[in-house]
Scaffold this motif. Structure first.
Motif, PDB file in Angstrom:
ATOM      1  N   PRO A   1       0.813  -1.217   0.000  1.00 50.57           N
ATOM      2  CA  PRO A   1       0.000   0.000   0.000  1.00 50.57           C
ATOM      3  C   PRO A   1       0.853   1.277   0.000  1.00 50.57           C
ATOM      4  N   ARG A   2       0.408   2.256  -0.725  1.00 52.58           N
ATOM      5  CA  ARG A   2       1.084   3.574  -0.677  1.00 52.58           C
ATOM      6  C   ARG A   2       0.026   4.658  -0.477  1.00 52.58           C
ATOM      7  N   ILE A   3       0.300   5.572   0.439  1.00 50.91           N
ATOM      8  CA  ILE A   3      -0.576   6.747   0.576  1.00 50.91           C
ATOM      9  C   ILE A   3       0.126   7.930  -0.079  1.00 50.91           C
ATOM     10  N   HIS A   4      -0.637   8.621  -0.926  1.00 49.53           N
ATOM     11  CA  HIS A   4      -0.125   9.779  -1.667  1.00 49.53           C
ATOM     12  C   HIS A   4      -0.823  11.001  -1.077  1.00 49.53           C
ATOM     13  N   THR A   5      -0.100  11.745  -0.290  1.00 46.91           N
ATOM     14  CA  THR A   5      -0.716  12.908   0.344  1.00 46.91           C
ATOM     15  C   THR A   5       0.070  14.159   0.008  1.00 46.91           C
ATOM     16  N   GLY A   6      -0.577  15.306   0.112  1.00 45.58           N
ATOM     17  CA  GLY A   6       0.175  16.522  -0.190  1.00 45.58           C
ATOM     18  C   GLY A   6      -0.676  17.767  -0.122  1.00 45.58           C
ATOM     19  N   ILE A   7      -0.056  18.867  -0.519  1.00 42.49           N
ATOM     20  CA  ILE A   7      -0.697  20.187  -0.382  1.00 42.49           C
ATOM     21  C   ILE A   7      -0.046  21.153  -1.370  1.00 42.49           C
ATOM     22  N   GLY A   8      -0.774  22.200  -1.728  1.00 37.17           N
ATOM     23  CA  GLY A   8      -0.229  23.199  -2.658  1.00 37.17           C
ATOM     24  C   GLY A   8       0.891  24.002  -2.003  1.00 37.17           C
ATOM     25  N   THR A   9       1.960  24.193  -2.746  1.00 33.50           N
ATOM     26  CA  THR A   9       3.118  24.887  -2.154  1.00 33.50           C
ATOM     27  C   THR A   9       3.469  26.199  -2.872  1.00 33.50           C
ATOM     28  N   SER A  10       2.799  26.496  -3.990  1.00 37.03           N
ATOM     29  CA  SER A  10       3.116  27.771  -4.650  1.00 37.03           C
ATOM     30  C   SER A  10       2.464  28.895  -3.847  1.00 37.03           C
ATOM     31  N   ASP A  11       3.011  30.093  -3.944  1.00 37.04           N
ATOM     32  CA  ASP A  11       2.427  31.210  -3.195  1.00 37.04           C
ATOM     33  C   ASP A  11       0.970  31.431  -3.592  1.00 37.04           C
ATOM     34  N   LEU A  12       0.680  31.181  -4.865  1.00 39.74           N
ATOM     35  CA  LEU A  12      -0.697  31.327  -5.349  1.00 39.74           C
ATOM     36  C   LEU A  12      -1.632  30.374  -4.598  1.00 39.74           C
ATOM     37  N   HIS A  13      -1.221  29.105  -4.487  1.00 42.24           N
ATOM     38  CA  HIS A  13      -2.055  28.136  -3.766  1.00 42.24           C
ATOM     39  C   HIS A  13      -2.118  28.491  -2.276  1.00 42.24           C
ATOM     40  N   ILE A  14      -0.947  28.857  -1.736  1.00 44.39           N
ATOM     41  CA  ILE A  14      -0.903  29.133  -0.289  1.00 44.39           C
ATOM     42  C   ILE A  14      -1.862  30.276   0.058  1.00 44.39           C
ATOM     43  N   LYS A  15      -1.844  31.323  -0.772  1.00 40.88           N
ATOM     44  CA  LYS A  15      -2.698  32.484  -0.451  1.00 40.88           C
ATOM     45  C   LYS A  15      -4.135  32.261  -0.905  1.00 40.88           C
ATOM     46  N   SER A  16      -4.311  31.920  -2.193  1.00 32.75           N
ATOM     47  CA  SER A  16      -5.686  31.869  -2.730  1.00 32.75           C
ATOM     48  C   SER A  16      -6.477  30.666  -2.267  1.00 32.75           C
ATOM     49  N   LYS A  17      -5.830  29.504  -2.140  1.00 29.70           N
ATOM     50  CA  LYS A  17      -6.593  28.315  -1.753  1.00 29.70           C
ATOM     51  C   LYS A  17      -6.684  28.159  -0.245  1.00 29.70           C
ATOM     52  N   PHE A  18      -5.552  28.436   0.426  1.00 29.53           N
ATOM     53  CA  PHE A  18      -5.510  28.115   1.866  1.00 29.53           C
ATOM     54  C   PHE A  18      -5.532  29.337   2.773  1.00 29.53           C
ATOM     55  N   ASN A  19      -5.349  30.521   2.203  1.00 27.22           N
ATOM     56  CA  ASN A  19      -5.254  31.742   3.008  1.00 27.22           C
ATOM     57  C   ASN A  19      -4.307  31.501   4.194  1.00 27.22           C
ATOM     58  N   ALA A  20      -3.153  30.954   3.863  1.00 29.41           N
ATOM     59  CA  ALA A  20      -2.197  30.557   4.909  1.00 29.41           C
ATOM     60  C   ALA A  20      -0.823  31.179   4.628  1.00 29.41           C
ATOM     61  N   THR A  21       0.145  30.794   5.433  1.00 30.94           N
ATOM     62  CA  THR A  21       1.518  31.271   5.221  1.00 30.94           C
ATOM     63  C   THR A  21       2.373  30.071   4.804  1.00 30.94           C
ATOM     64  N   ARG A  22       3.547  30.359   4.283  1.00 28.62           N
ATOM     65  CA  ARG A  22       4.464  29.280   3.896  1.00 28.62           C
ATOM     66  C   ARG A  22       4.762  28.376   5.094  1.00 28.62           C
TER      67      ARG A  22
ATOM     68  N   ASP B   1       5.197   3.277   3.104  1.00 28.22           N
ATOM     69  CA  ASP B   1       5.373   3.793   1.740  1.00 28.22           C
ATOM     70  C   ASP B   1       4.488   5.027   1.578  1.00 28.22           C
ATOM     71  N   VAL B   2       5.083   6.177   1.798  1.00 31.22           N
ATOM     72  CA  VAL B   2       4.323   7.437   1.743  1.00 31.22           C
ATOM     73  C   VAL B   2       4.917   8.354   0.680  1.00 31.22           C
ATOM     74  N   GLU B   3       4.043   8.785  -0.201  1.00 37.65           N
ATOM     75  CA  GLU B   3       4.478   9.739  -1.235  1.00 37.65           C
ATOM     76  C   GLU B   3       3.862  11.094  -0.912  1.00 37.65           C
ATOM     77  N   PHE B   4       4.699  12.125  -0.977  1.00 39.00           N
ATOM     78  CA  PHE B   4       4.214  13.487  -0.729  1.00 39.00           C
ATOM     79  C   PHE B   4       4.187  14.261  -2.035  1.00 39.00           C
ATOM     80  N   TYR B   5       3.072  14.947  -2.330  1.00 36.75           N
ATOM     81  CA  TYR B   5       3.046  15.816  -3.518  1.00 36.75           C
ATOM     82  C   TYR B   5       3.010  17.281  -3.106  1.00 36.75           C
ATOM     83  N   ALA B   6       3.855  18.050  -3.745  1.00 36.85           N
ATOM     84  CA  ALA B   6       3.881  19.501  -3.529  1.00 36.85           C
ATOM     85  C   ALA B   6       3.111  20.101  -4.708  1.00 36.85           C
ATOM     86  N   GLU B   7       1.791  20.220  -4.531  1.00 36.06           N
ATOM     87  CA  GLU B   7       0.980  20.644  -5.674  1.00 36.06           C
ATOM     88  C   GLU B   7       1.439  22.010  -6.189  1.00 36.06           C
ATOM     89  N   ASP B   8       1.428  22.147  -7.513  1.00 37.58           N
ATOM     90  CA  ASP B   8       1.892  23.368  -8.198  1.00 37.58           C
ATOM     91  C   ASP B   8       3.381  23.634  -7.947  1.00 37.58           C
TER      92      ASP B   8
END
Ligand code: KIV
Ligand code: ZN
Length: 390
Positions: free
Chosen positions: A95-116, A136-143
């Motif tokens: 089994p593999r879990i593929h988890t992740g989050i947007g890391t571009s400033d555009l995603h950080i601000k517009s999608k998450f209203n968060a900070t780096r 077995d964990v895969e991380f995706y840095a979206e964008d």
């Protein structure tokens, strides 16, 4: 130096299935997963378990049946998503879990209203949760394609330290040029101190038609996994085509020094199965699997091809399970193609006969897009020289 293995991560059943109209039921997904395993893919991304009960059951059923490939489930960097992915994968041998989050400033601000900093913490936390279900964990840095390299390197270092074993660097919007994407991978290799603890993965979208080129640039720079789909299906303009990267790697084995486990003879048959099951036609000029990929229609090409196939074909159609090369007759075709097609139907003519027949052929060809077998029989019937043997 021995050739290096490139892991093929197939996401036809996840990113490919996100295409409007391509939705599959569990039975269809299981059947395709078995085909993908037979094809030789290393990882099957079976779905996004939290997205719907249907997708949960698809990932669960695929996990029960697949024995050689790794089965992967997608999740956001959200605890509930990861728990549900873990449950859906509980029967998987690998089994593999593929988890992740947007890391571009555009995603950080517009999608998450968060900070780096907040995003980095959420990424690390998500990997930690996923590790409770599998090693077995895969991380995706979206964008990642539009993410600042320095910040991306910090995120990647942190998620590897938290236990990610594969780090996915998606060009989510297909924005990068091949040299930029390649440089991004090279930057991570030289700026992430623990990068040797993880496999770097390329996940490129095709918005500018560069997905395959970017993935190849990625592996040249040191990535060892490519995420791709059959027929290049995927969000918007699609993902990297599995058949394209597999054949680039095979055709350029000497230049690149890579190999995959893909059985290339299955590429055309599986392309047809996916196209039919997903009700998504393949464009005729699609590399490797399009109906015109091995068709020759202009006189210059046909003449060269009939003298030596290598003049106009870099791949033997049998090698990719295609029906074979085709000499298509159109108003742009020449005498040698006409003689060849007539001979295949059993009509043997002299050069002079062909000269006469060619003028008649052109008159027919100018009235239609393609001259078909029945037109050739008609031509032959209306022309009965002494030399005709059929
Ligand atoms: O394109 C993308 O960024 C994705 C991620 C979810 C991996 O599909
Ligand atoms: Zn994607």
């Amino acid at each position: 130096m021995p050739d290096k293995k490139i892991f093929i991560f197939d996401t036809t059943l996840r990113d490919g299935e996100q295409v409007p109209g391509c939705k599959l039921n569990t039975k269809e997904k299981v059947e395709l997963a078995l085909q993908l395993e037979e094809l030789g893919v290393d990882i099957i991304e079976a779905g996004f378990p939290i997205s719907s009960p249907g997708d949960f059951s698809s990932v669960e059923e695929i996990s029960k049946i697949i024995r050689n490939a790794t089965v992967c489930g997608l999740s956001r960097a959200v605890k509930k998503d990861i728990e549900v992915a873990g449950q859906a994968l509980k029967y998987a041998k690998r089994p593999r879990i593929h988890t992740g989050i947007g890391t571009s400033d555009l995603h950080i601000k517009s999608k998450f209203n968060a900070t780096r900093e907040e995003i980095l913490q959420r990424a690390v936390q998500a990997v930690g949760w996923a590790r409770q279900f599998t090693d077995d964990v895969e991380f995706y840095a979206e964008d990642a394609g539009r993410t600042d390299n320095d910040y991306l390197a910090k995120v990647i270092e942190a998620v590897i330290a938290a236990g990610a074993t594969t780090v996915n660097i998606p060009d989510t919007t297909g924005y990068c040029l091949p040299h930029q994407y390649g440089e991004k991978i090279a930057y991570l290799i030289s700026h992430v101190p623990n990068i040797d603890k993880a496999v770097i993965s390329c996940h490129c979208h095709n918005d500018l038609g560069l997905a395959t080129a970017n993935s190849i640039a990625g592996i040249i720079s040191g990535a060892r996994q490519i995420e791709c789909t059959i027929n290049g299906l995927g969000e918007r303009a699609g993902n990297t085509s599995l058949e394209e990267v597999a054949m680039v790697i095979k055709q350029h084995k000497k230049d690149l020094g890579f190999y995959t486990s893909i059985k290339s003879q299955m590429l055309n048959p599986i392309s047809r199965i996916v196209s039919e099951t997903m009700r998504m036609p393949v464009q005729p000029n699609k590399a490797i699997v399009g109906s015109n990929a091995f068709s020759h229609s202009s006189g210059i090409h046909q003449d060269g091809f009939l003298k030596d196939a290598l003049t106009y074909e870099i791949i033997n159609p049998e090698e990719v399970g295609a029906d074979g090369s085709k000499i298509v007759l159109t108003a742009r075709s020449g005498r040698s193609a006409l003689a060849h097609r007539l001979a295949k139907l059993g009509y043997e003519y002299t050069r002079n006969d062909i000269d006469v027949l060619y003028q008649r052929f052109l008159a027919v060809a100018d009235t239609k897009k393609e001259v078909m077998e029945e037109d050739l029989h008609q031509l032959a019937k209306q022309y009965q020289p002494e030399s005709a043997t059929a």
